[in-house]
Design a protein around this motif. Structure first.
Motif, short mmCIF file in Angstrom:
data_model
loop_
_atom_site.label_atom_id
_atom_site.label_comp_id
_atom_site.label_asym_id
_atom_site.label_seq_id
_atom_site.Cartn_x
_atom_site.Cartn_y
_atom_site.Cartn_z
N THR A 183 0.83 -1.21 0.00
CA THR A 183 0.00 0.00 0.00
C THR A 183 0.86 1.25 0.00
N GLU A 184 2.08 1.11 0.50
CA GLU A 184 2.97 2.27 0.55
C GLU A 184 4.14 2.06 -0.40
N ASN A 185 4.81 3.14 -0.70
CA ASN A 185 5.94 3.04 -1.62
C ASN A 185 6.96 4.12 -1.28
N ARG A 186 8.23 3.82 -1.56
CA ARG A 186 9.29 4.82 -1.40
C ARG A 186 9.97 4.91 -2.76
N VAL A 187 9.95 6.09 -3.36
CA VAL A 187 10.52 6.22 -4.71
C VAL A 187 11.60 7.31 -4.73
N PRO A 196 15.32 11.64 -3.76
CA PRO A 196 14.55 10.63 -3.02
C PRO A 196 13.35 11.26 -2.30
N LEU A 197 12.21 10.56 -2.30
CA LEU A 197 11.03 11.00 -1.57
C LEU A 197 10.85 10.10 -0.35
N LEU A 200 1.46 9.52 -2.35
CA LEU A 200 2.59 9.57 -3.27
C LEU A 200 2.12 10.06 -4.64
N ALA A 201 0.95 9.56 -5.08
CA ALA A 201 0.41 9.98 -6.38
C ALA A 201 0.21 11.49 -6.39
N ASP A 210 2.46 17.05 -8.22
CA ASP A 210 3.16 18.33 -8.02
C ASP A 210 4.54 18.31 -8.68
N GLU A 211 5.23 17.17 -8.53
CA GLU A 211 6.57 17.04 -9.14
C GLU A 211 6.46 17.18 -10.66
#
Ligand code: C5P
Length: 409
Positions: free
Chosen positions: A370-374, A384-385, A393-394, A399-400
């Motif tokens: 369910t979570e992510n680190r990108v 890195p986020l 994250l979406a 915004d990015e």
């Protein structure tokens, strides 16, 4: 690495004033308050007297955690300016269900109870979700009132067509609470991608071997669907070219279902001429079986197959690389899911496919979770986020992307 699953709080810091009027659909709004609270919103409920005949104020008080505004003449309410106080701290007012009578009242600007006074005294946007019998909805008087409200800048959400509580079928059903939640989130989202036409690939592909079996992968499509939703909520026109996944199409998104990489490529190429952005989130199979058997392959097909079986594969088209090399290529965003050496592999992929931006993650951090680190890789380096819920994250990626599109234009 395993990460804890935190619910998304995409409405944190937002206050919604929900006005409930007298209709049986009021029961759906109990669920709406729960969904809004779960998304982090502060919800204050106001009810007409008629609404309290369908659902008690206590229900909404328990769900929202605030006293319910019903009585305009309650002397316990602060300085007696409750209607002004309430709306000054509100980001959005939603009247759901909005009865035919209440629509008429709002269209005329009347203020003869607390809820209609709140509507008139507000300084925030207003949306209404009508709910009534189909004849009441199609009555010219109601339609006149709706046109008037639209002209006054009020958003009209629904009604839907379907079975009605009175037993008839037609237009007049209130939207479901989950649809209202989507509309509320969209109404509160800045339109930073307005004017963008985004084509995306999402999900896995499935490359058939025979009518039953095939080669696929573990991509759930969750990240891609969260992004399509966030893009649409930020005002973009979104076309989703989707491999086989188990997600409902986000509101306002156009979806084309495909199975194989070849079908995915064909659908993308048919849509790309008009696109300003292409995002390849799909986990496209790099190879497909060279031959697809018309009939189910049998264990006994060959003597040697009883010991082992060799599958001959051929390469699939690289959709992202092909789009990025078009003469008038849209702004292309790729994804790189790696099991190791993320920085090195993601940047190499970005350069090879000639992308302005690639979003990389370690599979252990994102696949099927369910979570992510990108980490974002662009001409300026790597960015890195933090670990985020895929929904949050979406939004961050919106915004990015918007920032980079502004800089590139
Ligand atoms: O080359 P690789 O598969 O690692 O690159 C991943 C990126 O390229 C993703 O954005 C994916 O959607 C895209 N891709 C594609 N067509 C392929 C393979 C990957 O569009 N055949």
């Amino acid at each position: 690495m395993s990460v804890s699953v935190q619910p998304s709080t995409e409405l944190a810091g937002k206050r919604i004033l929900l006005g409930v009027t007298g209709g049986i659909a009021a029961y759906k709004c109990a669920e709406l308050v729960r969904l809004l609270k779960k998304a982090g919103a502060d919800v204050v409920v106001g009810m007409t007297d008629a609404a309290t005949r369908f659902v008690t104020p206590l229900t909404f008080q328990a769900l929202s955690g605030h006293p319910v505004a019903v009585d305009a003449w309650n002397p316990d309410q602060g300085n007696g300016m409750h209607h002004i106080d309430l709306t000054r701290t509100t980001d959005l007012m939603v009247v759901a269900p909005a009865s035919a009578d209440f629509l008429a009242k709002m269209a005329q600007g009347r203020a003869d109870d607390l809820l209609s006074t709140l509507v008139l005294a507000r300084d925030c946007p207003l949306a209404v979700a009508p709910a009534m019998n189909r004849q009441m909805w199609s009555n010219p008087a109601t339609q006149r009132n709706v046109t008037q409200l639209r002209g006054d800048g009020v958003a009209i959400w629904g009604p839907a067509v379907g079975e009605q509580a009175c037993g008839e079928t037609g237009e007049g059903r209130m939207l479901e609470s989950c649809e209202l939640l989507e509309l509320i989130v969209a109404a509160l989202t800045p339109k930073v991608l307005a004017g963008q036409r985004i084509v995306m690939t999402v999900g896995p592909t499935f490359e058939p071997l025979d009518p039953v079996r095939g080669i696929t992968n573990r991509s759930s499509g969750q990240m891609g669907y969260a992004m399509a939703r966030a893009f649409a909520q930020a005002g973009a026109e979104v076309t989703l070219v989707s491999g086989p996944v188990n997600f409902a199409t986000p509101m306002g998104v156009r979806r084309m279902d495909v199975l194989t990489a070849a079908e995915m490529r064909q659908a993308v190429m048919a849509e790309i001429a008009n696109a300003t952005v292409f995002v390849g989130v799909a986990a496209v199979a790099d190879y497909r079986p060279l031959e697809v058997s018309e009939h189910k392959l049998k264990k006994t097909d060959s003597e040697a197959a009883q010991q082992s079986r060799t599958l001959e594969l051929t390469t699939n088209p690289d959709i992202l690389a092909e789009v990025a090399s078009l003469p008038a290529a849209p702004y292309c965003v790729g994804f790189a899911a790696e099991s190791q050496n993320l920085d090195e592999y993601a940047e190499a992929k970005r350069l090879r496919k000639r992308l302005p931006l690639i979003i990389g993650n370690l599979v252990a951090d994102g696949l099927g979770t369910t979570e992510n680190r990108v980490t974002l890789y662009d001409d300026a380096g790597s960015h890195p986020l933090p670990i985020l819920h895929k929904v949050d994250l979406a939004k961050r990626l919106v915004d990015e992307l918007a920032r980079r599109l502004d800089a590139a234009s």
